[in-house]
Motif scaffolding. Sequence first.
Motif, PDB file in Angstrom:
ATOM      1  N   ASN A 119       0.990  -1.176   0.096  1.00 33.33           N
ATOM      2  CA  ASN A 119       0.141  -0.045  -0.047  1.00 33.33           C
ATOM      3  C   ASN A 119       1.067   1.266   0.052  1.00 33.33           C
ATOM      4  OD1 ASN A 119      -2.579  -1.190  -0.129  1.00 33.33           O
ATOM      5  ND2 ASN A 119      -2.784  -1.469   2.188  1.00 33.33           N
ATOM      6  N   LYS A 120       1.946   1.201   0.714  1.00 34.82           N
ATOM      7  CA  LYS A 120       2.858   2.433   0.839  1.00 34.82           C
ATOM      8  C   LYS A 120       3.572   2.634  -0.898  1.00 34.82           C
ATOM      9  CE  LYS A 120       7.009   4.541   3.110  1.00 34.82           C
ATOM     10  NZ  LYS A 120       7.100   5.277   2.125  1.00 34.82           N
ATOM     11  N   ALA A 121       3.914   1.490  -1.153  1.00 32.86           N
ATOM     12  CA  ALA A 121       4.411   1.517  -2.481  1.00 32.86           C
ATOM     13  C   ALA A 121       3.514   1.998  -3.636  1.00 32.86           C
ATOM     14  CB  ALA A 121       4.800   0.242  -2.955  1.00 32.86           C
ATOM     15  N   ALA A 122       2.233   1.616  -3.330  1.00 30.16           N
ATOM     16  CA  ALA A 122       1.100   2.001  -4.311  1.00 30.16           C
ATOM     17  C   ALA A 122       1.015   3.818  -4.276  1.00 30.16           C
ATOM     18  CB  ALA A 122       0.116   1.304  -4.151  1.00 30.16           C
ATOM     19  N   ALA A 123       0.911   4.079  -2.778  1.00 26.36           N
ATOM     20  CA  ALA A 123       0.741   5.530  -2.552  1.00 26.36           C
ATOM     21  C   ALA A 123       1.830   6.517  -3.240  1.00 26.36           C
ATOM     22  CB  ALA A 123       0.536   5.669  -1.152  1.00 26.36           C
ATOM     23  N   ASP A 124       3.185   5.834  -2.906  1.00 26.41           N
ATOM     24  CA  ASP A 124       4.170   6.689  -3.543  1.00 26.41           C
ATOM     25  C   ASP A 124       4.275   6.708  -4.935  1.00 26.41           C
ATOM     26  OD1 ASP A 124       5.121   7.009  -1.055  1.00 26.41           O
ATOM     27  OD2 ASP A 124       6.547   5.269  -0.938  1.00 26.41           O
ATOM     28  N   ALA A 125       3.757   5.472  -5.559  1.00 25.21           N
ATOM     29  CA  ALA A 125       3.705   5.567  -6.963  1.00 25.21           C
ATOM     30  C   ALA A 125       2.808   6.221  -7.648  1.00 25.21           C
ATOM     31  CB  ALA A 125       3.535   4.156  -7.568  1.00 25.21           C
ATOM     32  N   ARG A 126       1.483   6.507  -6.794  1.00 28.59           N
ATOM     33  CA  ARG A 126       0.505   7.522  -7.180  1.00 28.59           C
ATOM     34  C   ARG A 126       0.759   8.981  -7.192  1.00 28.59           C
ATOM     35  NH1 ARG A 126      -2.979   6.801  -3.430  1.00 28.59           N
ATOM     36  NH2 ARG A 126      -2.479   8.743  -2.481  1.00 28.59           N
ATOM     37  N   MET A 127       1.492   9.103  -6.149  1.00 28.84           N
ATOM     38  CA  MET A 127       1.994  10.635  -6.147  1.00 28.84           C
ATOM     39  C   MET A 127       3.057  10.972  -6.983  1.00 28.84           C
ATOM     40  SD  MET A 127       0.561  12.077  -3.345  1.00 28.84           S
ATOM     41  CE  MET A 127       1.955  13.269  -2.565  1.00 28.84           C
ATOM     42  N   GLN A 128       3.896   9.925  -7.277  1.00 20.99           N
ATOM     43  CA  GLN A 128       4.923  10.368  -8.517  1.00 20.99           C
ATOM     44  C   GLN A 128       4.144  10.736  -9.764  1.00 20.99           C
ATOM     45  OE1 GLN A 128       7.828  10.875  -7.702  1.00 20.99           O
ATOM     46  NE2 GLN A 128       8.764  10.995  -9.904  1.00 20.99           N
ATOM     47  N   LEU A 129       3.157   9.556  -9.951  1.00 22.25           N
ATOM     48  CA  LEU A 129       2.537   9.836 -11.330  1.00 22.25           C
ATOM     49  C   LEU A 129       1.562  11.050 -11.253  1.00 22.25           C
ATOM     50  CD1 LEU A 129       1.445   8.581 -13.934  1.00 22.25           C
ATOM     51  CD2 LEU A 129      -0.409   7.758 -12.628  1.00 22.25           C
ATOM     52  N   ASN A 130       1.022  11.493 -10.327  1.00 22.29           N
ATOM     53  CA  ASN A 130       0.285  12.778 -10.136  1.00 22.29           C
ATOM     54  C   ASN A 130       1.470  14.024 -10.426  1.00 22.29           C
ATOM     55  OD1 ASN A 130      -1.773  11.292  -9.510  1.00 22.29           O
ATOM     56  ND2 ASN A 130      -1.958  11.869  -7.203  1.00 22.29           N
ATOM     57  N   ARG A 131       2.384  13.887  -9.812  1.00 20.98           N
ATOM     58  CA  ARG A 131       3.588  15.050  -9.947  1.00 20.98           C
ATOM     59  C   ARG A 131       3.890  15.069 -11.222  1.00 20.98           C
ATOM     60  NH1 ARG A 131       7.062  17.446  -6.660  1.00 20.98           N
ATOM     61  NH2 ARG A 131       9.267  17.933  -7.479  1.00 20.98           N
ATOM     62  N   MET A 132       4.291  13.788 -11.963  1.00 24.12           N
ATOM     63  CA  MET A 132       4.568  13.966 -13.440  1.00 24.12           C
ATOM     64  C   MET A 132       3.666  14.387 -14.129  1.00 24.12           C
ATOM     65  SD  MET A 132       7.056  10.306 -13.719  1.00 24.12           S
ATOM     66  CE  MET A 132       5.919   9.623 -14.217  1.00 24.12           C
ATOM     67  N   THR A 133       2.357  14.230 -13.786  1.00 23.06           N
ATOM     68  CA  THR A 133       1.015  14.685 -14.645  1.00 23.06           C
ATOM     69  C   THR A 133       0.932  16.187 -14.590  1.00 23.06           C
ATOM     70  OG1 THR A 133      -0.141  12.562 -14.264  1.00 23.06           O
ATOM     71  CG2 THR A 133      -1.304  14.768 -14.993  1.00 23.06           C
ATOM     72  N   ALA A 134       1.152  16.708 -13.252  1.00 23.85           N
ATOM     73  CA  ALA A 134       1.189  18.033 -13.145  1.00 23.85           C
ATOM     74  C   ALA A 134       2.041  18.665 -13.853  1.00 23.85           C
ATOM     75  CB  ALA A 134       1.119  18.439 -11.653  1.00 23.85           C
ATOM     76  N   VAL A 135       3.488  18.036 -13.583  1.00 25.87           N
ATOM     77  CA  VAL A 135       4.633  18.621 -14.437  1.00 25.87           C
ATOM     78  C   VAL A 135       4.414  19.121 -15.908  1.00 25.87           C
ATOM     79  CG1 VAL A 135       7.006  18.472 -14.852  1.00 25.87           C
ATOM     80  CG2 VAL A 135       6.155  18.290 -12.647  1.00 25.87           C
ATOM     81  N   ALA A 136       3.766  17.798 -16.452  1.00 23.86           N
ATOM     82  CA  ALA A 136       3.418  17.953 -18.075  1.00 23.86           C
ATOM     83  C   ALA A 136       2.582  19.148 -18.445  1.00 23.86           C
ATOM     84  CB  ALA A 136       3.105  16.711 -18.321  1.00 23.86           C
ATOM     85  N   VAL A 137       1.582  19.239 -17.484  1.00 28.86           N
ATOM     86  CA  VAL A 137       0.709  20.247 -17.708  1.00 28.86           C
ATOM     87  C   VAL A 137       1.206  21.738 -17.671  1.00 28.86           C
ATOM     88  CG1 VAL A 137      -1.741  21.392 -16.672  1.00 28.86           C
ATOM     89  CG2 VAL A 137      -1.283  19.036 -17.141  1.00 28.86           C
ATOM     90  N   PHE A 138       2.040  21.907 -16.631  1.00 30.72           N
ATOM     91  CA  PHE A 138       2.517  23.257 -16.266  1.00 30.72           C
ATOM     92  C   PHE A 138       3.624  23.548 -17.396  1.00 30.72           C
ATOM     93  CE2 PHE A 138       1.754  22.575 -11.561  1.00 30.72           C
ATOM     94  CZ  PHE A 138       0.632  23.393 -11.551  1.00 30.72           C
ATOM     95  N   ALA A 139       4.382  22.464 -17.688  1.00 31.08           N
ATOM     96  CA  ALA A 139       5.439  22.535 -18.662  1.00 31.08           C
ATOM     97  C   ALA A 139       4.843  22.861 -20.081  1.00 31.08           C
ATOM     98  CB  ALA A 139       6.288  21.483 -18.731  1.00 31.08           C
ATOM     99  N   GLY A 140       3.779  22.286 -20.326  1.00 34.10           N
ATOM    100  CA  GLY A 140       3.040  22.287 -21.611  1.00 34.10           C
ATOM    101  C   GLY A 140       2.335  23.899 -21.566  1.00 34.10           C
ATOM    102  N   SER A 141       2.263  24.561 -20.416  1.00 34.58           N
ATOM    103  CA  SER A 141       1.400  25.879 -20.614  1.00 34.58           C
ATOM    104  C   SER A 141       2.588  27.113 -20.480  1.00 34.58           C
ATOM    105  CB  SER A 141       0.541  26.127 -19.148  1.00 34.58           C
ATOM    106  OG  SER A 141       1.557  25.988 -18.077  1.00 34.58           O
ATOM    107  N   GLY A 142       3.812  26.505 -20.593  1.00 40.76           N
ATOM    108  CA  GLY A 142       5.067  27.505 -20.736  1.00 40.76           C
ATOM    109  C   GLY A 142       5.518  28.179 -19.170  1.00 40.76           C
ATOM    110  N   MET A 143       5.138  27.357 -18.154  1.00 40.32           N
ATOM    111  CA  MET A 143       5.552  27.570 -16.920  1.00 40.32           C
ATOM    112  C   MET A 143       6.951  26.974 -16.774  1.00 40.32           C
ATOM    113  SD  MET A 143       1.985  27.557 -14.747  1.00 40.32           S
ATOM    114  CE  MET A 143       2.727  27.792 -13.136  1.00 40.32           C
ATOM    115  N   SER A 144       7.750  27.655 -15.932  1.00 45.64           N
ATOM    116  CA  SER A 144       9.044  26.896 -15.669  1.00 45.64           C
ATOM    117  C   SER A 144       9.074  26.322 -14.341  1.00 45.64           C
ATOM    118  CB  SER A 144      10.156  28.005 -15.422  1.00 45.64           C
ATOM    119  OG  SER A 144       9.977  29.074 -14.427  1.00 45.64           O
TER     120      SER A 144
END
Length: 191
Positions: free
Chosen positions: A76-101
Amino acid sequence: MKRDELRKLLGEDASDDVIDKIMADYGKGVNAAKAGEDTLRERLEALSAKNEELEKAANANLTDTQKMQKQVDAANKAAADARMQLNRMTAVAVFAGSGMSEDDYEPFLGSITGGTREEAEAAAKGIAAVVDRRVKAATDEASKQSLGSMKQPAGGDPADSVVTKADFDGLTQEQQIQWVRDNPNKLSSLQ
């Protein structure tokens, strides 16, 4: 630090005696730091070995149910960590796509990655849209202020005021071509 570097720092007037004393003090400090590091490394290794022994002893006394629960908790801890990492990468992709540094979004990135992937993506898109609207509004306002301070140019099209050959020569090449098109028979009559 080398003697040549030290001599450059201190200048050519530094005596060999002064450099010897500085190098000796520097060597003592380096050796003391290295000895302290070695001591800490040895202590860490000893504590790690002791921790492994204690964990093995604790696991030996666990029932099968407790062992299974421990594995479930770790999964469960590994799954939660993986979910957080996936969420982080998704948000970073959105921000980078919008031109934010990274400097722009890093301060609040952790606050939007706790839920599901869809929630993190929606939050990132919302933030990026707000930032985009603010940037556009600021750009529009800056343009408006910049244009508002400009004065209306005097006169109209410079091609309308061509009376002499000197007037014609004062036009840009593009204006000259357009003037000749508009006035095909007048070029030869200019003086």
